[in-house]
Write a protein that holds these residues in place. Structure first.
Motif, PDB file in Angstrom:
ATOM      1  N   PHE A   1       0.850  -1.195   0.000  1.00  0.00           N
ATOM      2  CA  PHE A   1       0.000   0.000   0.000  1.00  0.00           C
ATOM      3  C   PHE A   1       0.882   1.240   0.000  1.00  0.00           C
ATOM      4  N   TYR A   2       0.282   2.355  -0.359  1.00  0.00           N
ATOM      5  CA  TYR A   2       0.967   3.648  -0.378  1.00  0.00           C
ATOM      6  C   TYR A   2       0.319   4.551   0.644  1.00  0.00           C
ATOM      7  N   CYS A   3       1.132   5.216   1.446  1.00  0.00           N
ATOM      8  CA  CYS A   3       0.635   6.187   2.422  1.00  0.00           C
ATOM      9  C   CYS A   3       1.027   7.588   1.960  1.00  0.00           C
ATOM     10  N   PRO A   4       0.051   8.405   1.561  1.00  0.00           N
ATOM     11  CA  PRO A   4       0.385   9.749   1.070  1.00  0.00           C
ATOM     12  C   PRO A   4       0.925  10.664   2.162  1.00  0.00           C
ATOM     13  N   ALA A   5       0.571  10.387   3.424  1.00  0.00           N
ATOM     14  CA  ALA A   5       1.002  11.277   4.506  1.00  0.00           C
ATOM     15  C   ALA A   5       2.511  11.247   4.716  1.00  0.00           C
ATOM     16  N   ASP A   6       3.152  10.107   4.438  1.00  0.00           N
ATOM     17  CA  ASP A   6       4.609  10.063   4.547  1.00  0.00           C
ATOM     18  C   ASP A   6       5.294   9.767   3.210  1.00  0.00           C
ATOM     19  N   GLN A   7       4.500   9.645   2.146  1.00  0.00           N
ATOM     20  CA  GLN A   7       5.006   9.435   0.788  1.00  0.00           C
ATOM     21  C   GLN A   7       5.890   8.184   0.710  1.00  0.00           C
ATOM     22  N   LYS A   8       5.376   7.093   1.286  1.00  0.00           N
ATOM     23  CA  LYS A   8       6.114   5.836   1.282  1.00  0.00           C
ATOM     24  C   LYS A   8       5.226   4.694   0.791  1.00  0.00           C
ATOM     25  N   VAL A   9       5.851   3.782   0.065  1.00  0.00           N
ATOM     26  CA  VAL A   9       5.223   2.529  -0.343  1.00  0.00           C
ATOM     27  C   VAL A   9       5.666   1.456   0.651  1.00  0.00           C
ATOM     28  N   TYR A  10       4.710   0.675   1.135  1.00  0.00           N
ATOM     29  CA  TYR A  10       5.006  -0.358   2.127  1.00  0.00           C
ATOM     30  C   TYR A  10       4.702  -1.735   1.548  1.00  0.00           C
ATOM     31  N   ILE A  11       5.599  -2.693   1.795  1.00  0.00           N
ATOM     32  CA  ILE A  11       5.355  -4.049   1.315  1.00  0.00           C
ATOM     33  C   ILE A  11       6.019  -5.076   2.224  1.00  0.00           C
ATOM     34  N   ASP A  12       5.245  -6.071   2.610  1.00  0.00           N
ATOM     35  CA  ASP A  12       5.784  -7.290   3.195  1.00  0.00           C
ATOM     36  C   ASP A  12       5.987  -8.241   2.021  1.00  0.00           C
ATOM     37  N   LEU A  13       7.220  -8.646   1.789  1.00  0.00           N
ATOM     38  CA  LEU A  13       7.524  -9.427   0.596  1.00  0.00           C
ATOM     39  C   LEU A  13       6.822 -10.781   0.577  1.00  0.00           C
ATOM     40  N   GLY A  14       6.276 -11.206   1.717  1.00  0.00           N
ATOM     41  CA  GLY A  14       5.480 -12.417   1.740  1.00  0.00           C
ATOM     42  C   GLY A  14       4.225 -12.302   0.886  1.00  0.00           C
ATOM     43  N   PHE A  15       3.839 -11.069   0.551  1.00  0.00           N
ATOM     44  CA  PHE A  15       2.666 -10.860  -0.304  1.00  0.00           C
ATOM     45  C   PHE A  15       2.840 -11.552  -1.645  1.00  0.00           C
ATOM     46  N   TYR A  16       4.074 -11.615  -2.124  1.00  0.00           N
ATOM     47  CA  TYR A  16       4.283 -12.205  -3.442  1.00  0.00           C
ATOM     48  C   TYR A  16       3.958 -13.697  -3.454  1.00  0.00           C
ATOM     49  N   GLU A  17       4.117 -14.358  -2.319  1.00  0.00           N
ATOM     50  CA  GLU A  17       3.692 -15.754  -2.229  1.00  0.00           C
ATOM     51  C   GLU A  17       2.173 -15.849  -2.295  1.00  0.00           C
ATOM     52  N   THR A  18       1.492 -14.917  -1.641  1.00  0.00           N
ATOM     53  CA  THR A  18       0.031 -14.865  -1.711  1.00  0.00           C
ATOM     54  C   THR A  18      -0.419 -14.593  -3.132  1.00  0.00           C
ATOM     55  N   LEU A  19       0.260 -13.652  -3.781  1.00  0.00           N
ATOM     56  CA  LEU A  19      -0.083 -13.305  -5.162  1.00  0.00           C
ATOM     57  C   LEU A  19       0.028 -14.531  -6.062  1.00  0.00           C
ATOM     58  N   LYS A  20       1.075 -15.312  -5.852  1.00  0.00           N
ATOM     59  CA  LYS A  20       1.312 -16.486  -6.685  1.00  0.00           C
ATOM     60  C   LYS A  20       0.405 -17.652  -6.314  1.00  0.00           C
ATOM     61  N   ASN A  21       0.373 -17.999  -5.036  1.00  0.00           N
ATOM     62  CA  ASN A  21      -0.250 -19.251  -4.614  1.00  0.00           C
ATOM     63  C   ASN A  21      -1.730 -19.125  -4.292  1.00  0.00           C
TER      64      ASN A  21
END
Length: 292
Positions: A134-154
């Motif tokens: 997700f992106y937070c406009p208040a601090d202008q940062k993109v956040y990611i737990d790289l485990g998401f890519y396993e969810t995306l795939k599997n």
């Protein structure tokens, strides 16, 4: 996707050893991103609740939480291939959007990308892995737990490195919207229009971020020939898997277009492809388009 050997971004914070932010998630500002659907989808499966009902709760207008102080940011280890991959994709988005803004007479402010595990404090509240990237406009940062890519795939059925790059490019697209003042205009409408009308604005915002992801891919391909056979199909498949109609069907419920917040599978594919073909910010004006 051809990414090995390309420049890595310096704008990456590795918080994966920080132990998580703790606490309950608080969603304020507009921190809804491409992966927020994951908690809705998995929650729907586990609880028997329509995922769009959970999405509605997640996108409520709670005030931003106080951000906990952070220690000094540190770079990911050099032997972490996935961290190198997202750092390289982020660098590529920096190069593309710097050029696009420069051609338009502006200056691009680069976002930071935060790697975390479990949970982490943000200016939009406590970010959690189940939210996906997700992106937070208040601090202008993109956040990611790289485990998401396993969810995306599997779990979502969207494998491939270019599908993963599309995820990052979509969140950077939200940063572009923030810098252009588009996100703030949409956020100002919260509470001023009906929920259905606000959902419709949210759909246009998300589809524009998809289109901006396509703009990145267009320029990156022209400059560095990053695409390999099957890459575009990977991104199109990912866009289809996270369409609101696909999620509603996965949750076992009826398809209810007025409850959409991100757009249908066909719409998400169409706008990503539009950006990919045209490479133009103007071609991504979803708010002026009569047909999505």
């Amino acid at each position: 996707m051809r990414w090995e050997g390309n420049r890595e971004s310096d704008n990456v914070e590795d918080r994966r050893d920080d132990g998580g932010g703790g606490g309950m998630p608080v969603f304020g500002g507009r921190s809804i991103g491409i992966g927020t659907i994951v908690i809705a989808l998995l929650g729907g499966w586990a609880l028997g609740i329509n995922p769009l009902t959970i999405l509605s709760l997640l996108s409520g207008g709670a005030p931003p939480a106080q951000v906990q102080s952070q220690g000094p940011a540190h770079r990911p280890p050099a032997d972490d291939t996935m961290a190198r991959f997202v750092s390289t994709v982020l660098a590529d988005t920096e190069d593309v959007w710097q050029g696009v803004f420069r051609q338009g007479g502006g200056a691009y402010r680069e976002p930071r990308l935060v790697l975390f595990r479990g949970a982490t404090p943000t200016a939009c509240g406590t970010g959690q892995a189940a939210m996906g990237p997700f992106y937070c406009p208040a601090d202008q940062k993109v956040y990611i737990d790289l485990g998401f890519y396993e969810t995306l795939k599997n779990r979502l059925g969207a494998p491939g490195d270019f599908a993963q790059a599309y995820v990052i490019a979509h969140e950077v697209g939200h940063h572009v919207q923030n810098q252009l003042g588009i996100s703030a205009k949409v956020e100002q409408m919260r509470g001023r229009v009906s929920q259905a009308e606000y959902n419709a604005l949210s759909v246009r915002l998300e589809l524009q971020a998809d289109c901006f992801a396509g703009v990145w891919a267009h320029h990156a391909q022209n400059a560095r020939q990053i695409l390999e056979q099957g890459d575009v199909e990977e991104a199109m498949n990912a866009a289809a898997k996270i369409g609101d109609d696909a999620l509603q069907r996965a949750g076992g419920g009826a398809v209810v277009p007025e409850s959409f917040t991100h757009g249908s599978s066909a719409q998400r594919q169409r706008w990503f492809h539009n950006g990919l073909q045209n490479g133009s910010v103007k071609a991504c004006d979803t708010f002026a388009s009569r047909s999505l």
